[in-house]
Design a protein around this motif. Structure first.
Motif, PDB file in Angstrom:
ATOM      1  N   ALA A 277       5.193   1.634  -0.060  1.00 50.85           N
ATOM      2  CA  ALA A 277       5.827   2.574  -0.984  1.00 50.85           C
ATOM      3  C   ALA A 277       5.153   3.927  -0.837  1.00 50.85           C
ATOM      4  O   ALA A 277       3.974   4.009  -0.496  1.00 50.85           O
ATOM      5  CB  ALA A 277       5.728   2.086  -2.427  1.00 50.85           C
ATOM      6  N   CYS A 278       5.907   4.988  -1.104  1.00 52.30           N
ATOM      7  CA  CYS A 278       5.344   6.332  -1.038  1.00 52.30           C
ATOM      8  C   CYS A 278       5.893   7.178  -2.175  1.00 52.30           C
ATOM      9  O   CYS A 278       6.937   6.861  -2.760  1.00 52.30           O
ATOM     10  CB  CYS A 278       5.615   6.987   0.307  1.00 52.30           C
ATOM     11  SG  CYS A 278       7.353   7.295   0.669  1.00 52.30           S
ATOM     12  N   ILE A 279       5.179   8.258  -2.458  1.00 52.28           N
ATOM     13  CA  ILE A 279       5.595   9.190  -3.500  1.00 52.28           C
ATOM     14  C   ILE A 279       5.306  10.601  -3.008  1.00 52.28           C
ATOM     15  O   ILE A 279       4.233  10.873  -2.451  1.00 52.28           O
ATOM     16  CB  ILE A 279       4.887   8.874  -4.830  1.00 52.28           C
ATOM     17  CG1 ILE A 279       5.429   9.721  -5.969  1.00 52.28           C
ATOM     18  CG2 ILE A 279       3.373   8.993  -4.719  1.00 52.28           C
ATOM     19  CD1 ILE A 279       5.025   9.215  -7.358  1.00 52.28           C
TER      20      ILE A 279
ATOM     21  N   THR B  58       6.224  -1.004  -7.854  1.00 53.43           N
ATOM     22  CA  THR B  58       6.482   0.335  -8.365  1.00 53.43           C
ATOM     23  C   THR B  58       5.285   1.229  -8.072  1.00 53.43           C
ATOM     24  O   THR B  58       4.161   0.890  -8.428  1.00 53.43           O
ATOM     25  CB  THR B  58       6.724   0.318  -9.882  1.00 53.43           C
ATOM     26  OG1 THR B  58       7.811  -0.577 -10.186  1.00 53.43           O
ATOM     27  CG2 THR B  58       7.069   1.715 -10.380  1.00 53.43           C
ATOM     28  N   ILE B  59       5.553   2.360  -7.424  1.00 52.03           N
ATOM     29  CA  ILE B  59       4.490   3.328  -7.126  1.00 52.03           C
ATOM     30  C   ILE B  59       4.553   4.461  -8.145  1.00 52.03           C
ATOM     31  O   ILE B  59       5.643   4.876  -8.570  1.00 52.03           O
ATOM     32  CB  ILE B  59       4.615   3.871  -5.690  1.00 52.03           C
ATOM     33  CG1 ILE B  59       3.395   4.715  -5.324  1.00 52.03           C
ATOM     34  CG2 ILE B  59       5.917   4.631  -5.499  1.00 52.03           C
ATOM     35  CD1 ILE B  59       3.358   5.119  -3.849  1.00 52.03           C
ATOM     36  N   SER B  60       3.370   4.942  -8.524  1.00 53.42           N
ATOM     37  CA  SER B  60       3.310   6.075  -9.451  1.00 53.42           C
ATOM     38  C   SER B  60       2.021   6.837  -9.198  1.00 53.42           C
ATOM     39  O   SER B  60       1.123   6.349  -8.515  1.00 53.42           O
ATOM     40  CB  SER B  60       3.375   5.592 -10.902  1.00 53.42           C
ATOM     41  OG  SER B  60       2.273   4.756 -11.206  1.00 53.42           O
TER      42      SER B  60
ATOM     43  N   ARG C 268       1.510  14.119   0.039  1.00 60.93           N
ATOM     44  CA  ARG C 268       2.331  12.915   0.013  1.00 60.93           C
ATOM     45  C   ARG C 268       1.362  11.741  -0.064  1.00 60.93           C
ATOM     46  O   ARG C 268       0.364  11.718   0.631  1.00 60.93           O
ATOM     47  CB  ARG C 268       3.153  12.786   1.309  1.00 60.93           C
ATOM     48  CG  ARG C 268       4.132  13.896   1.564  1.00 60.93           C
ATOM     49  CD  ARG C 268       4.785  13.728   2.942  1.00 60.93           C
ATOM     50  NE  ARG C 268       3.909  14.128   4.024  1.00 60.93           N
ATOM     51  CZ  ARG C 268       3.378  13.306   4.917  1.00 60.93           C
ATOM     52  NH1 ARG C 268       3.602  12.010   4.854  1.00 60.93           N
ATOM     53  NH2 ARG C 268       2.608  13.768   5.886  1.00 60.93           N
TER      54      ARG C 268
ATOM     55  N   THR D 223      10.209   8.902  -4.914  1.00 58.34           N
ATOM     56  CA  THR D 223       9.602   7.711  -4.334  1.00 58.34           C
ATOM     57  C   THR D 223      10.511   7.045  -3.307  1.00 58.34           C
ATOM     58  O   THR D 223      11.734   7.242  -3.305  1.00 58.34           O
ATOM     59  CB  THR D 223       9.240   6.684  -5.413  1.00 58.34           C
ATOM     60  OG1 THR D 223      10.450   6.259  -6.071  1.00 58.34           O
ATOM     61  CG2 THR D 223       8.289   7.276  -6.433  1.00 58.34           C
ATOM     62  N   SER D 224       9.885   6.260  -2.466  1.00 54.92           N
ATOM     63  CA  SER D 224      10.604   5.431  -1.506  1.00 54.92           C
ATOM     64  C   SER D 224       9.851   4.103  -1.405  1.00 54.92           C
ATOM     65  O   SER D 224       8.623   4.088  -1.385  1.00 54.92           O
ATOM     66  CB  SER D 224      10.662   6.118  -0.142  1.00 54.92           C
ATOM     67  OG  SER D 224      11.376   5.322   0.783  1.00 54.92           O
ATOM     68  N   VAL D 225      10.598   3.004  -1.377  1.00 57.14           N
ATOM     69  CA  VAL D 225       9.989   1.677  -1.390  1.00 57.14           C
ATOM     70  C   VAL D 225      10.577   0.845  -0.254  1.00 57.14           C
ATOM     71  O   VAL D 225      11.784   0.900  -0.014  1.00 57.14           O
ATOM     72  CB  VAL D 225      10.239   0.989  -2.750  1.00 57.14           C
ATOM     73  CG1 VAL D 225       9.596  -0.388  -2.778  1.00 57.14           C
ATOM     74  CG2 VAL D 225       9.677   1.828  -3.872  1.00 57.14           C
TER      75      VAL D 225
ATOM     76  N   CYS E 181       8.062  12.200   1.204  1.00 59.43           N
ATOM     77  CA  CYS E 181       7.244  11.102   1.701  1.00 59.43           C
ATOM     78  C   CYS E 181       8.024  10.235   2.686  1.00 59.43           C
ATOM     79  O   CYS E 181       9.243  10.302   2.775  1.00 59.43           O
ATOM     80  CB  CYS E 181       6.706  10.263   0.550  1.00 59.43           C
ATOM     81  SG  CYS E 181       7.928   9.211  -0.261  1.00 59.43           S
TER      82      CYS E 181
END
Length: 124
Positions: A49-51, A68-70, A33, A57-59, A104
């Protein structure tokens, strides 16, 4: 042991954009994670943010619609695109990796490895 190195921080004006990167070594991020946290002076470290391992994803509400997470498993890189930046986004931004669990979350105590951070400053 996972080593994480962040880059991409800097100074921008309100409304500007920055793109943060976190390169991992010592392990593949596919199995972890991953998350971005930030800490402003005098404040607690907070999740941004997590992925998860599957790309979900969660923000945080405070950045929803702007950040934006990637991740790129092939390059072992985590990214955070930050748009419409505000002065309250000013903080040190940290990359984190957590091994246990598939999904995550934004709880700092659940992450095992941390980078040194990259500073983001947003001026009004």
């Amino acid at each position: 042991q996972v080593q994480l190195v962040e880059s991409g921080g800097g100074s921008v004006q309100t409304g500007g954009s920055l793109s943060l990167s976190c390169v991992a070594s010592g392990a593949t991020i596919r199995n972890y994670r991953m998350a971005w946290f930030r800490q402003a002076p005098g404040k607690e470290r907070e999740g941004v943010a997590c992925i998860d391992r599957y790309g979900g994803t969660s923000v945080a509400d405070s950045v929803k619609g702007r950040f934006t997470i990637s991740k790129d498993n092939a390059d072992n890189t985590l990214s955070l695109q930050m748009d419409s930046l505000k002065p309250e986004d000013t903080a040190m931004y940290y990359c984190a990796a957590g091994f246990a669990g598939a999904l995550c979350n934004l709880m700092k105590y659940s992450y095992d490895y941390w980078g040194q951070g990259t500073l983001v400053t947003v001026s009004s």
